[in-house]
Design an enzyme around this catalytic site. Structure first.
Site, mmCIF file in Angstrom:
data_model
loop_
_atom_site.group_PDB
_atom_site.id
_atom_site.type_symbol
_atom_site.label_atom_id
_atom_site.label_comp_id
_atom_site.label_asym_id
_atom_site.label_seq_id
_atom_site.Cartn_x
_atom_site.Cartn_y
_atom_site.Cartn_z
ATOM 1 C CE LYS A 13 22.221 57.392 40.526
ATOM 2 N NZ LYS A 13 22.843 58.733 40.574
ATOM 3 N NE ARG A 88 18.449 61.212 35.918
ATOM 4 C CZ ARG A 88 19.552 60.505 35.670
ATOM 5 N NH1 ARG A 88 19.477 59.226 35.382
ATOM 6 N NH2 ARG A 88 20.729 61.074 35.729
ATOM 7 N NE ARG A 127 31.938 61.187 35.421
ATOM 8 C CZ ARG A 127 30.731 60.822 35.842
ATOM 9 N NH1 ARG A 127 30.592 59.894 36.759
ATOM 10 N NH2 ARG A 127 29.653 61.412 35.365
ATOM 11 N NE ARG A 159 29.219 61.573 30.732
ATOM 12 C CZ ARG A 159 28.579 60.825 31.640
ATOM 13 N NH1 ARG A 159 29.053 59.641 31.967
ATOM 14 N NH2 ARG A 159 27.485 61.251 32.217
ATOM 15 N NE ARG A 170 24.396 64.974 34.873
ATOM 16 C CZ ARG A 170 25.514 64.252 34.891
ATOM 17 N NH1 ARG A 170 26.679 64.816 34.615
ATOM 18 N NH2 ARG A 170 25.465 62.979 35.189
HETATM 19 P P1 AMP Z 1 23.278 59.416 34.090
HETATM 20 O O1 AMP Z 1 24.483 58.777 33.505
HETATM 21 O O2 AMP Z 1 22.358 58.444 34.786
HETATM 22 O O3 AMP Z 1 23.599 60.600 34.965
HETATM 23 O O4 AMP Z 1 22.416 59.984 32.856
HETATM 24 C C1 AMP Z 1 22.965 60.909 31.951
HETATM 25 C C2 AMP Z 1 21.852 61.700 31.288
HETATM 26 O O5 AMP Z 1 20.974 60.807 30.591
HETATM 27 C C3 AMP Z 1 20.951 62.467 32.232
HETATM 28 O O6 AMP Z 1 21.494 63.720 32.606
HETATM 29 C C4 AMP Z 1 19.688 62.610 31.374
HETATM 30 O O7 AMP Z 1 19.857 63.587 30.360
HETATM 31 C C5 AMP Z 1 19.619 61.256 30.683
HETATM 32 N N1 AMP Z 1 18.865 60.272 31.488
HETATM 33 C C6 AMP Z 1 19.348 59.142 32.080
HETATM 34 N N2 AMP Z 1 18.388 58.479 32.733
HETATM 35 C C7 AMP Z 1 17.248 59.203 32.568
HETATM 36 C C8 AMP Z 1 15.912 59.047 33.034
HETATM 37 N N3 AMP Z 1 15.554 58.010 33.813
HETATM 38 N N4 AMP Z 1 15.014 59.996 32.671
HETATM 39 C C9 AMP Z 1 15.357 61.031 31.884
HETATM 40 N N5 AMP Z 1 16.601 61.252 31.423
HETATM 41 C C10 AMP Z 1 17.554 60.346 31.772
#
Ligand code: AMP
Length: 228
Positions: A13, A88, A127, A159, A170
């Protein structure tokens, strides 16, 4: 145009949305990036989000919705916006609809990038990130010297939420909480395109562009053809 990108972590994405921003001038709201920036800045929000993120859990809806509303408020009222990593959960999807409706707008396209779990594990598990932002993959795009950035010579970062157990968490969270949003959008107005995220970056991008151009039933603009 307001578009939502859905798909499991590692579906591509971020890569696709960066191209759309470059080519079509979208503004992006990527909640993961906003949260990481808040963490780095040491804000209260960043500190509160840390434990959820490191465990692969979702940050509570009310925190995320407030963050998105604040970011939205800073954009021009007619800006084309791409949501990446948000919504989400169903409450987040409904809150987004409500927030947009207050300014007479709505989600107009939903693009879902599908990739198999094994690919997610390889992509995210491999990564490694340089402090300068360059992203490597130890399997597919390794640095010349193990663990060290080619450009800056600095140690690469793995990370916490990219470790195998957390990636699995996740993925389970995506299935349980985020996948139901696809049905929510399918029942509503915006056209939903499910795309194969395994086609390679450029091929996927062609499909994404085609999906964004496709008009909802009843509208008169010509449908795109050729690229899917
Ligand atoms: P991402 O980089 O989008 O995978 O986000 C990394 C982490 O941020 C996720 O695993 C969640 O812990 C938190 N996070 C990001 N976006 C959201 C969202 N829309 N709702 C809840 N937690 C989020």
């Amino acid at each position: 145009m307001i578009a939502v990108f859905l798909g499991p972590p590692g579906a591509g994405k971020g890569t696709q949305s960066a191209k759309l921003i470059r080519d079509l001038g979208f503004r992006k709201i990527a909640t993961g990036d906003l949260l990481r920036a808040a963490r780095q800045a040491g804000t209260e929000l960043g500190d509160a989000a840390r434990r959820y993120m490191d465990a692969g859990e979702l940050v509570p809806d009310e925190v995320i919705v407030a963050l998105v509303e604040e970011t939205l408020g800073g954009f021009p009222a007619d800006a084309p916006i791409l949501f990446d990593g948000f919504p989400r959960t169903l409450p987040q999807a409904r809150a987004l609809d409500d927030a947009l409706a207050r300014t007479g707008r709505a989600v107009e396209r939903v693009v879902v990038l599908d990739v198999p779990e094994q690919v997610v594990l390889r992509r995210i598990g491999g990564r490694r990130i340089s402090p300068n932002g360059r992203v490597y993959n130890i399997h597919d795009d390794p640095p010349r010297v193990d663990g060290v950035c080619d450009e800056t010579g600095e140690p690469l970062i793995h990370r916490k939420d990219d470790r195998p157990q957390t990636i699995l968490r996740r993925l389970r969270v995506y299935e349980a909480q985020t996948e139901p949003i696809i049905a929510y959008y399918e029942e509503g107005a915006p056209p939903v395109a499910r795309l194969d995220g395994m086609q390679g970056i450029e091929e996927t991008y062609r499909s994404v562009r085609a999906a964004l151009r496709r008009m909802p039933a009843g509208e008169t603009e010509p449908r795109c053809n050729g690229t899917k």
